[in-house]
Write a protein that holds these residues in place. Structure first.
Motif, PDB file in Angstrom:
ATOM      1  N   ARG A 378       0.795  -1.222   0.000  1.00 38.31           N
ATOM      2  CA  ARG A 378       0.000   0.000   0.000  1.00 38.31           C
ATOM      3  C   ARG A 378       0.832   1.278   0.000  1.00 38.31           C
ATOM      4  O   ARG A 378       0.370   2.326   0.425  1.00 38.31           O
ATOM      5  N   LYS A 379       2.039   1.209  -0.473  1.00 36.61           N
ATOM      6  CA  LYS A 379       2.881   2.398  -0.491  1.00 36.61           C
ATOM      7  C   LYS A 379       2.375   3.413  -1.514  1.00 36.61           C
ATOM      8  O   LYS A 379       1.744   3.063  -2.510  1.00 36.61           O
ATOM      9  N   LEU A 380       2.690   4.671  -1.275  1.00 35.13           N
ATOM     10  CA  LEU A 380       2.372   5.739  -2.212  1.00 35.13           C
ATOM     11  C   LEU A 380       3.249   5.591  -3.441  1.00 35.13           C
ATOM     12  O   LEU A 380       4.465   5.439  -3.337  1.00 35.13           O
ATOM     13  N   CYS A 381       2.639   5.621  -4.635  1.00 32.76           N
ATOM     14  CA  CYS A 381       3.376   5.430  -5.884  1.00 32.76           C
ATOM     15  C   CYS A 381       3.276   6.677  -6.754  1.00 32.76           C
ATOM     16  O   CYS A 381       2.165   7.161  -7.010  1.00 32.76           O
ATOM     17  N   HIS A 382       4.416   7.181  -7.217  1.00 31.36           N
ATOM     18  CA  HIS A 382       4.455   8.304  -8.142  1.00 31.36           C
ATOM     19  C   HIS A 382       5.011   7.815  -9.476  1.00 31.36           C
ATOM     20  O   HIS A 382       6.107   7.254  -9.528  1.00 31.36           O
ATOM     21  N   PHE A 383       4.261   8.026 -10.540  1.00 28.50           N
ATOM     22  CA  PHE A 383       4.683   7.663 -11.892  1.00 28.50           C
ATOM     23  C   PHE A 383       5.019   8.958 -12.645  1.00 28.50           C
ATOM     24  O   PHE A 383       4.168   9.828 -12.801  1.00 28.50           O
ATOM     25  N   TYR A 384       6.259   9.074 -13.120  1.00 26.96           N
ATOM     26  CA  TYR A 384       6.682  10.261 -13.877  1.00 26.96           C
ATOM     27  C   TYR A 384       6.869   9.858 -15.342  1.00 26.96           C
ATOM     28  O   TYR A 384       7.751   9.051 -15.667  1.00 26.96           O
ATOM     29  N   ASP A 385       6.052  10.425 -16.201  1.00 31.18           N
ATOM     30  CA  ASP A 385       6.067  10.109 -17.623  1.00 31.18           C
ATOM     31  C   ASP A 385       6.728  11.260 -18.381  1.00 31.18           C
ATOM     32  O   ASP A 385       6.124  12.317 -18.567  1.00 31.18           O
ATOM     33  N   PHE A 386       7.971  11.077 -18.811  1.00 27.97           N
ATOM     34  CA  PHE A 386       8.676  12.077 -19.600  1.00 27.97           C
ATOM     35  C   PHE A 386       8.465  11.753 -21.084  1.00 27.97           C
ATOM     36  O   PHE A 386       8.906  10.691 -21.544  1.00 27.97           O
ATOM     37  N   PHE A 387       7.816  12.638 -21.811  1.00 25.45           N
ATOM     38  CA  PHE A 387       7.439  12.311 -23.196  1.00 25.45           C
ATOM     39  C   PHE A 387       7.818  13.422 -24.168  1.00 25.45           C
ATOM     40  O   PHE A 387       7.951  14.592 -23.781  1.00 25.45           O
ATOM     41  N   PHE A 388       7.965  13.034 -25.434  1.00 22.60           N
ATOM     42  CA  PHE A 388       8.265  13.996 -26.495  1.00 22.60           C
ATOM     43  C   PHE A 388       7.002  14.493 -27.194  1.00 22.60           C
ATOM     44  O   PHE A 388       6.795  15.692 -27.336  1.00 22.60           O
ATOM     45  N   GLU A 389       6.163  13.591 -27.658  1.00 24.05           N
ATOM     46  CA  GLU A 389       5.005  13.976 -28.462  1.00 24.05           C
ATOM     47  C   GLU A 389       3.681  13.833 -27.717  1.00 24.05           C
ATOM     48  O   GLU A 389       2.896  14.757 -27.640  1.00 24.05           O
ATOM     49  N   SER A 390       3.416  12.658 -27.167  1.00 25.39           N
ATOM     50  CA  SER A 390       2.129  12.426 -26.499  1.00 25.39           C
ATOM     51  C   SER A 390       2.352  11.712 -25.175  1.00 25.39           C
ATOM     52  O   SER A 390       3.217  10.828 -25.070  1.00 25.39           O
ATOM     53  N   LEU A 392       1.836   9.238 -21.940  1.00 22.66           N
ATOM     54  CA  LEU A 392       1.483   7.836 -21.800  1.00 22.66           C
ATOM     55  C   LEU A 392       0.082   7.699 -21.217  1.00 22.66           C
ATOM     56  O   LEU A 392      -0.275   8.399 -20.269  1.00 22.66           O
ATOM     57  N   VAL A 393      -0.710   6.807 -21.788  1.00 21.80           N
ATOM     58  CA  VAL A 393      -2.017   6.477 -21.222  1.00 21.80           C
ATOM     59  C   VAL A 393      -1.837   5.182 -20.433  1.00 21.80           C
ATOM     60  O   VAL A 393      -1.579   4.121 -20.998  1.00 21.80           O
ATOM     61  N   LEU A 394      -1.940   5.297 -19.115  1.00 25.04           N
ATOM     62  CA  LEU A 394      -1.664   4.159 -18.243  1.00 25.04           C
ATOM     63  C   LEU A 394      -2.644   4.163 -17.089  1.00 25.04           C
ATOM     64  O   LEU A 394      -2.821   5.192 -16.421  1.00 25.04           O
ATOM     65  N   GLU A 395      -3.289   3.049 -16.834  1.00 29.69           N
ATOM     66  CA  GLU A 395      -4.200   2.907 -15.701  1.00 29.69           C
ATOM     67  C   GLU A 395      -3.364   2.541 -14.480  1.00 29.69           C
ATOM     68  O   GLU A 395      -3.004   1.377 -14.289  1.00 29.69           O
ATOM     69  N   VAL A 396      -3.034   3.558 -13.676  1.00 25.30           N
ATOM     70  CA  VAL A 396      -2.154   3.309 -12.537  1.00 25.30           C
ATOM     71  C   VAL A 396      -2.909   2.552 -11.456  1.00 25.30           C
ATOM     72  O   VAL A 396      -4.107   2.739 -11.267  1.00 25.30           O
ATOM     73  N   PRO A 397      -2.227   1.672 -10.732  1.00 21.11           N
ATOM     74  CA  PRO A 397      -2.911   0.816  -9.756  1.00 21.11           C
ATOM     75  C   PRO A 397      -3.155   1.519  -8.423  1.00 21.11           C
ATOM     76  O   PRO A 397      -2.294   2.231  -7.920  1.00 21.11           O
ATOM     77  N   GLY A 398      -4.334   1.322  -7.871  1.00 23.64           N
ATOM     78  CA  GLY A 398      -4.604   1.763  -6.503  1.00 23.64           C
ATOM     79  C   GLY A 398      -4.895   3.234  -6.361  1.00 23.64           C
ATOM     80  O   GLY A 398      -4.499   4.063  -7.177  1.00 23.64           O
ATOM     81  N   ALA A 399      -5.596   3.553  -5.260  1.00 26.30           N
ATOM     82  CA  ALA A 399      -6.003   4.931  -4.994  1.00 26.30           C
ATOM     83  C   ALA A 399      -4.825   5.822  -4.628  1.00 26.30           C
ATOM     84  O   ALA A 399      -4.893   7.041  -4.748  1.00 26.30           O
ATOM     85  N   LYS A 400      -3.705   5.228  -4.181  1.00 26.44           N
ATOM     86  CA  LYS A 400      -2.567   6.030  -3.750  1.00 26.44           C
ATOM     87  C   LYS A 400      -1.586   6.323  -4.880  1.00 26.44           C
ATOM     88  O   LYS A 400      -0.575   6.982  -4.670  1.00 26.44           O
ATOM     89  N   SER A 401      -1.866   5.835  -6.071  1.00 24.97           N
ATOM     90  CA  SER A 401      -0.967   6.077  -7.200  1.00 24.97           C
ATOM     91  C   SER A 401      -1.256   7.427  -7.830  1.00 24.97           C
ATOM     92  O   SER A 401      -2.399   7.880  -7.872  1.00 24.97           O
ATOM     93  N   ARG A 402      -0.209   8.041  -8.329  1.00 23.22           N
ATOM     94  CA  ARG A 402      -0.340   9.351  -8.952  1.00 23.22           C
ATOM     95  C   ARG A 402       0.503   9.400 -10.214  1.00 23.22           C
ATOM     96  O   ARG A 402       1.674   9.023 -10.202  1.00 23.22           O
ATOM     97  N   MET A 403      -0.104   9.857 -11.324  1.00 25.26           N
ATOM     98  CA  MET A 403       0.571   9.916 -12.613  1.00 25.26           C
ATOM     99  C   MET A 403       0.850  11.372 -12.970  1.00 25.26           C
ATOM    100  O   MET A 403      -0.047  12.212 -12.921  1.00 25.26           O
ATOM    101  N   VAL A 404       2.102  11.673 -13.337  1.00 28.07           N
ATOM    102  CA  VAL A 404       2.485  13.015 -13.760  1.00 28.07           C
ATOM    103  C   VAL A 404       3.138  12.919 -15.135  1.00 28.07           C
ATOM    104  O   VAL A 404       4.140  12.218 -15.291  1.00 28.07           O
TER     105      VAL A 404
END
Length: 418
Positions: A378-390, A392-404
């Motif tokens: 149940r740890k807090l998860c941070h996803f950092y998506d570094f992109f050039f054009e578009s 990432l479309v990703l269904e991150v797991p759990g309520a504590k996940s965060r996508m940037v």
């Protein structure tokens, strides 16, 4: 500038503001609801909320020039009661009713209603001439034509409430603040990008003829807002130089120095990259900043190492990067404990210790990444998506996940950000 003549009797400002207030109130309800509660815009009432436990009908009023009195309360209260009265006894058990809004002043009690108080509000005074032509006050009740036992009125009173809100601009500020909180963004992002897009989402929905098209959830709203941050950051990337842009992003997402208890994932778009050395340079910087591998004081149970994924990478490029990291002394794990092994998520989660200084957890693709993240608890998860054009479309797991999602025009910009 020439004077503009306005017919004050026909000016629609109050009506327009009232409708905008209603849409803001509906948006606030969506933001504060559970993720899959259904909100119907312009349903039975101005908006209705359907949760697993109950159905709430809400009327919204914005009366900046009118006091809340019995006569002002009477009509909306009676309309809500009429709906309750039309339900059978079982259906009434999970219904709630709300009158939400702002008034110039409050001239009556807003405490929970009693049967006696309800009947008092329903009374209407009317002056009727007698035989001599003298107007005399006669009282009648809106309940005169309704078959409503006291126990039914009491049941309604128990599920009705008045929610006093704030004036137009203060109310809008509270909506924007809620967008900020729910989306986990800065006030600048909420005010300039997320709120306008969310309001447009609600306003467009309100025009639909079919009630099914006027039904939404917080999940649907957040899906609609997913691309908003990326658009904002793409604009920032264009307007600012690399150092200023990197500093801004670092302050937003990478200022904390303590990574213990947070699982961080760096997903790097390498679609334009052929040089493994440049990629490894970024990965070593990620390991230096966001891994405890070289720490001599961090206890084993508090150690951390980030996950990395090279998006849009060929198998050959991944192999080159892994070889160079290994040859230059960067300790990492992937999901393959031996030659010919199937992917094993638990190996990607091998413990970092003072003796085994794992600096990076290398997933070959996002599928492997998600398998590994799912087993960390149940740890807090941070996803950092570094992109050039578009992004990432990703269904991150759990309520504590965060996508940037963070746009970059050069992979070297990542070092300036992290």
């Amino acid at each position: 500038m020439a004077d503009v003549d306005v017919d004050k009797q026909r000016e629609a400002t109050a009506s327009i503001r009232g409708y905008l207030y209603q849409l803001d109130a509906a948006l606030l309800e969506i933001l504060n609801s559970d993720i899959d509660d259904q909100i119907v815009i312009e349903g039975i009432e101005d908006f209705d909320r359907y949760s697993a436990e109950e159905i709430t009908y809400c009327q919204v009023k914005y009366y900046a020039g009118k006091d809340l009195t019995n006569s002002v309360l009477r009509d909306p209260l009676y309309k809500l009661f009429q709906h309750f009265l039309g339900l059978d006894e079982n259906a009434r058990k999970n219904r709630k009713y709300s009158l939400y809004g702002f008034y110039a002043d409050i001239k009556i009690s807003t405490d929970p209603l009693t049967v006696e108080r309800f009947k008092e509000i329903m009374e209407v005074g009317e002056y009727i001439p007698d035989a001599a032509g003298v107007k005399r006050l006669h009282k009648k009740s809106l309940l005169d034509d309704a078959v409503a036992a006291d126990e039914v009125i009491e049941a309604f009173c128990q599920v009705f409430r008045i929610q006093l809100s704030s004036e137009f601009f203060e109310h809008r500020s509270s909506v924007i603040a809620t967008v900020k909180r729910v989306q986990g963004i800065s006030l600048l992002e909420a005010e300039g990008f997320h709120y306008p897009r969310a309001f447009d989402f609600i306003a467009s929905m309100a025009t639909k003829a079919d009630h099914n098209d006027r039904t939404t959830t917080r999940r649907a709203l957040q899906e609609h807002l997913k691309g908003t941050q990326a658009v904002h950051r793409r604009w920032l990337l264009r307007e600012k130089d690399a150092s200023e842009y990197g500093k801004y992003m670092r302050q937003l997402y990478f200022a904390p120095n303590n990574s213990a208890g947070v699982v961080r994932t760096f997903i790097i778009d390498v679609s334009t990259m052929k040089d493994s050395a440049t990629i490894c340079d970024q990965l070593r910087e990620i390991a230096r900043k966001w891994s405890s591998a070289k720490s001599k004081t961090t206890p084993n149970n508090e150690r951390y190492a980030p996950f990395v994924v090279l998006r849009h990478s060929s198998a050959d490029l991944i192999s080159q990067v892994k070889n160079e990291l290994f040859d230059t002394g960067t300790d990492f794990v992937d999901g393959f404990p031996y030659n010919g092994s199937a992917f094993r998520a638990e190996h990607l989660n091998a413990a970092q210790t003072k003796e085994r200084q794992i600096a990076l957890r290398f997933a070959d693709n996002t599928d492997q990444l998600l398998q590994a993240v799912e087993i960390i608890g149940r740890k807090l998860c941070h996803f950092y998506d570094f992109f050039f054009e578009s992004p990432l479309v990703l269904e991150v797991p759990g309520a504590k996940s965060r996508m940037v999602s963070i746009p970059v025009d050069d992979i070297a910009t990542i070092k300036k950000i992290i």
